[in-house]
Design a protein around this motif. Structure first.
Motif, short mmCIF file in Angstrom:
data_model
loop_
_atom_site.label_atom_id
_atom_site.label_comp_id
_atom_site.label_asym_id
_atom_site.label_seq_id
_atom_site.Cartn_x
_atom_site.Cartn_y
_atom_site.Cartn_z
N ARG A 7 1.15 -1.49 -0.08
CA ARG A 7 -0.13 -0.06 0.04
C ARG A 7 0.71 1.26 -0.04
N THR A 8 1.89 1.19 0.56
CA THR A 8 2.74 2.34 1.08
C THR A 8 4.13 2.79 0.33
N GLY A 9 4.66 1.25 -0.45
CA GLY A 9 5.67 1.08 -0.72
C GLY A 9 6.83 1.21 -0.31
#
Length: 129
Positions: A7-9
């Motif tokens: 989701r955030t990397g």
């Protein structure tokens, strides 16, 4: 083992990475991944079927088998259907031992953990406890 949060990397490791890996594993059909066609589970093929005893057992078994085959950092001890409603709301607990170095061949556990698969009113997703 470290990876990247889907989701955030951002970098992701430890138990959070195991939970994400299990989620990806259970939502990936066999043969779906280009370079790793052998990785996946039949759980996605069982979704949408009639909720009867035989299909429920197939689903629970497919969850346990997929994790056993492809996630060495989590040793499943129980897969428990907690909620199965006609509305489509489902909650399944996957309980087992967290083995942080299992991918390196070290089976020593670091405690028991639970992964919760849930669908329905609260949204689809994977939670831990």
């Amino acid at each position: 083992m470290a990876g990247i949060d889907a989701r955030t990397g951002r970098p992701l490791g430890g138990w959070s990475h195991v939970v994400q890996s299990v989620g990806i594993l259970l939502t990936t059909r066999l043969g779906e991944r280009q370079m790793r066609g052998y990785v996946g589970a039949v759980t996605a093929a069982l979704l949408g079927r009639l909720v009867n005893r035989a299909n429920l057992l197939r689903l629970l078994q497919s969850i346990a088998v997929a994790i056993e085959l492809f996630e060495p950092r989590f040793k499943v001890s129980r897969v428990v259907p907690v909620r199965l409603e006609r509305s489509g709301r489902v909650e399944i607990w996957i309980e087992g031992e967290y083995r942080p170095r299992g991918h390196l061949g070290d089976p020593r556990p670091e405690g028991t953990r639970r992964i919760t698969l849930a669908t329905g009113e609260q949204g689809e997703g994977i939670r831990t406890s």
